[in-house]
Motif scaffolding. Structure first.
Motif, PDB file in Angstrom:
ATOM      1  N   ASN A 179       0.816  -1.219   0.000  1.00 45.83           N
ATOM      2  CA  ASN A 179       0.000   0.000   0.000  1.00 45.83           C
ATOM      3  C   ASN A 179       0.850   1.270   0.000  1.00 45.83           C
ATOM      4  O   ASN A 179       0.333   2.349   0.280  1.00 45.83           O
ATOM      5  CB  ASN A 179      -0.942  -0.011   1.210  1.00 45.83           C
ATOM      6  CG  ASN A 179      -2.017  -1.069   1.077  1.00 45.83           C
ATOM      7  OD1 ASN A 179      -2.749  -1.107   0.091  1.00 45.83           O
ATOM      8  ND2 ASN A 179      -2.120  -1.953   2.077  1.00 45.83           N
ATOM      9  N   SER A 180       2.142   1.119  -0.307  1.00 43.21           N
ATOM     10  CA  SER A 180       3.062   2.254  -0.439  1.00 43.21           C
ATOM     11  C   SER A 180       3.118   3.122   0.813  1.00 43.21           C
ATOM     12  O   SER A 180       3.109   4.351   0.743  1.00 43.21           O
ATOM     13  CB  SER A 180       2.668   3.122  -1.652  1.00 43.21           C
ATOM     14  OG  SER A 180       2.762   2.382  -2.839  1.00 43.21           O
ATOM     15  N   VAL A 181       3.211   2.481   1.968  1.00 41.11           N
ATOM     16  CA  VAL A 181       3.340   3.199   3.241  1.00 41.11           C
ATOM     17  C   VAL A 181       4.751   2.963   3.771  1.00 41.11           C
ATOM     18  O   VAL A 181       5.149   1.826   4.021  1.00 41.11           O
ATOM     19  CB  VAL A 181       2.299   2.731   4.276  1.00 41.11           C
ATOM     20  CG1 VAL A 181       2.503   3.454   5.601  1.00 41.11           C
ATOM     21  CG2 VAL A 181       0.887   2.970   3.747  1.00 41.11           C
ATOM     22  N   ALA A 182       5.506   4.046   3.925  1.00 41.46           N
ATOM     23  CA  ALA A 182       6.883   3.955   4.398  1.00 41.46           C
ATOM     24  C   ALA A 182       7.094   4.889   5.571  1.00 41.46           C
ATOM     25  O   ALA A 182       6.305   5.803   5.820  1.00 41.46           O
ATOM     26  CB  ALA A 182       7.849   4.297   3.266  1.00 41.46           C
ATOM     27  N   LEU A 183       8.192   4.658   6.286  1.00 40.51           N
ATOM     28  CA  LEU A 183       8.620   5.538   7.365  1.00 40.51           C
ATOM     29  C   LEU A 183       9.941   6.149   6.925  1.00 40.51           C
ATOM     30  O   LEU A 183      10.868   5.432   6.544  1.00 40.51           O
ATOM     31  CB  LEU A 183       8.778   4.753   8.658  1.00 40.51           C
ATOM     32  CG  LEU A 183       8.938   5.541   9.959  1.00 40.51           C
ATOM     33  CD1 LEU A 183       8.570   4.671  11.151  1.00 40.51           C
ATOM     34  CD2 LEU A 183      10.341   6.079  10.154  1.00 40.51           C
ATOM     35  N   HIS A 184      10.044   7.467   6.967  1.00 41.12           N
ATOM     36  CA  HIS A 184      11.254   8.131   6.508  1.00 41.12           C
ATOM     37  C   HIS A 184      11.386   9.496   7.162  1.00 41.12           C
ATOM     38  O   HIS A 184      10.482   9.955   7.875  1.00 41.12           O
ATOM     39  CB  HIS A 184      11.247   8.277   4.982  1.00 41.12           C
ATOM     40  CG  HIS A 184      10.026   8.943   4.434  1.00 41.12           C
ATOM     41  ND1 HIS A 184       9.809  10.296   4.507  1.00 41.12           N
ATOM     42  CD2 HIS A 184       8.932   8.424   3.809  1.00 41.12           C
ATOM     43  CE1 HIS A 184       8.660  10.600   3.941  1.00 41.12           C
ATOM     44  NE2 HIS A 184       8.091   9.477   3.518  1.00 41.12           N
ATOM     45  N   ALA A 185      12.521  10.140   6.910  1.00 38.26           N
ATOM     46  CA  ALA A 185      12.757  11.480   7.443  1.00 38.26           C
ATOM     47  C   ALA A 185      11.786  12.466   6.808  1.00 38.26           C
ATOM     48  O   ALA A 185      11.319  12.284   5.683  1.00 38.26           O
ATOM     49  CB  ALA A 185      14.202  11.902   7.190  1.00 38.26           C
ATOM     50  N   VAL A 186      11.494  13.536   7.538  1.00 38.68           N
ATOM     51  CA  VAL A 186      10.530  14.532   7.073  1.00 38.68           C
ATOM     52  C   VAL A 186      10.993  15.133   5.745  1.00 38.68           C
ATOM     53  O   VAL A 186      12.176  15.365   5.525  1.00 38.68           O
ATOM     54  CB  VAL A 186      10.342  15.635   8.141  1.00 38.68           C
ATOM     55  CG1 VAL A 186      11.636  16.389   8.397  1.00 38.68           C
ATOM     56  CG2 VAL A 186       9.237  16.593   7.743  1.00 38.68           C
TER      57      VAL A 186
END
Length: 273
Positions: A179-186
């Protein structure tokens, strides 16, 4: 898969800028005190080099500076659901041998833990602008401009997250790749969104801005989160917005059995059979 990454990337259109990081970590070891340099003592019987000039008196020794103890940070303020979730993961060892993250969506806060359960820090997060706990069917295959505001949700649940490439060849922590959900820097591609200011705001009410991805401060991401998850990945627990916690994580109900004297995860698993 390359076509998907080029067309979609993360659901925020990954484009990184180096910004001031946010977050807090437990106090580390106190710094060592320093001593002032002490001149060598004058040799006994030494004479002045110039007639009539008095001998220079040796400078007194400087008192050593005592080490300064860093005050520990206060315990983070968490919701009851976040406290239950963290207690359950720690007690059940649901994360196995992997580090893990608990994201409290209502509070817009992230708590980071080592594989053994040690608390490593917390930081505010930005989340999907849509309120909801599920991803719309097929949202991961849509173009950004075709995703409506109600579909821009950060899904709740348990996810095994790993690093991988996104748009622009940047590596991000994929939480829910389908579902194209990632965690990354702002990110700061669109200045009008004021994402850094939203992270700095004390209220969680303005932390809903992304297409569903999770943004954290750059410093916290690069110094703490990324090194911990880069090699083997980890587990990400995202708490719900609207659903009861037990509906998303049914096994949390076993927490009282896990806390019972002599209980273990194996015995607790049969407690409700």
């Amino acid at each position: 898969m390359l076509t998907k990454l080029f067309a979609i990337g993360c659901r925020t259109g990954i484009a990184f800028s180096v910004m001031l990081g946010l977050g807090s970590v437990p106090a580390s070891a106190a710094p060592q005190g320093a001593r002032a340099a002490v001149p060598a003592k004058a040799k006994a019987g030494a004479k002045a080099t110039t007639a009539g000039t008095p001998k220079a008196r040796p400078k007194p020794k400087a008192k050593p500076v005592a080490p300064v103890d860093l005050l520990p940070l206060p315990d983070p303020v968490r919701s009851d659901d976040a406290n239950r979730m963290i207690a359950w993961v720690e007690t059940s060892r649901d994360n196995g041998k992997l580090p893990y993250i608990v994201i409290d969506k209502p509070a817009a806060m992230l708590s980071l833990f080592a594989a053994n359960g040690d608390f490593l820090g917390e930081t505010p997060v930005l989340l999907g602008i849509g309120i909801g706990d599920d991803s719309s069917p097929g949202v991961g295959a849509k173009k950004l401009e075709d995703i409506g505001p109600a579909e821009r949700t950060t899904p709740a649940g348990r996810f095994v997250a790993k690093f991988g490439k996104a748009f622009g060849r940047e590596r991000v922590l994929w939480v829910d790749y389908a579902n194209s959900v990632a965690l990354h820097a702002v990110i700061t591609t669109h200045k009008s969104e004021q994402r850094v200011a939203r992270l700095l705001s004390p209220s969680p009410d303005d932390n809903r801005i992304s297409f569903g991805c999770i943004n954290v401060g750059t410093s916290f991401y690069t110094k703490h989160l990324r090194p911990l998850f880069l090699k083997r990945g980890g587990v990400v627990y995202i708490l719900p917005d609207t659903k009861p916690l037990d509906a998303v994580f049914p096994r949390v109900r076993l927490l009282p059995y896990l806390n019972a004297p002599g209980a273990s995860p194996a015995t607790a698993a049969t407690a409700t059979e």
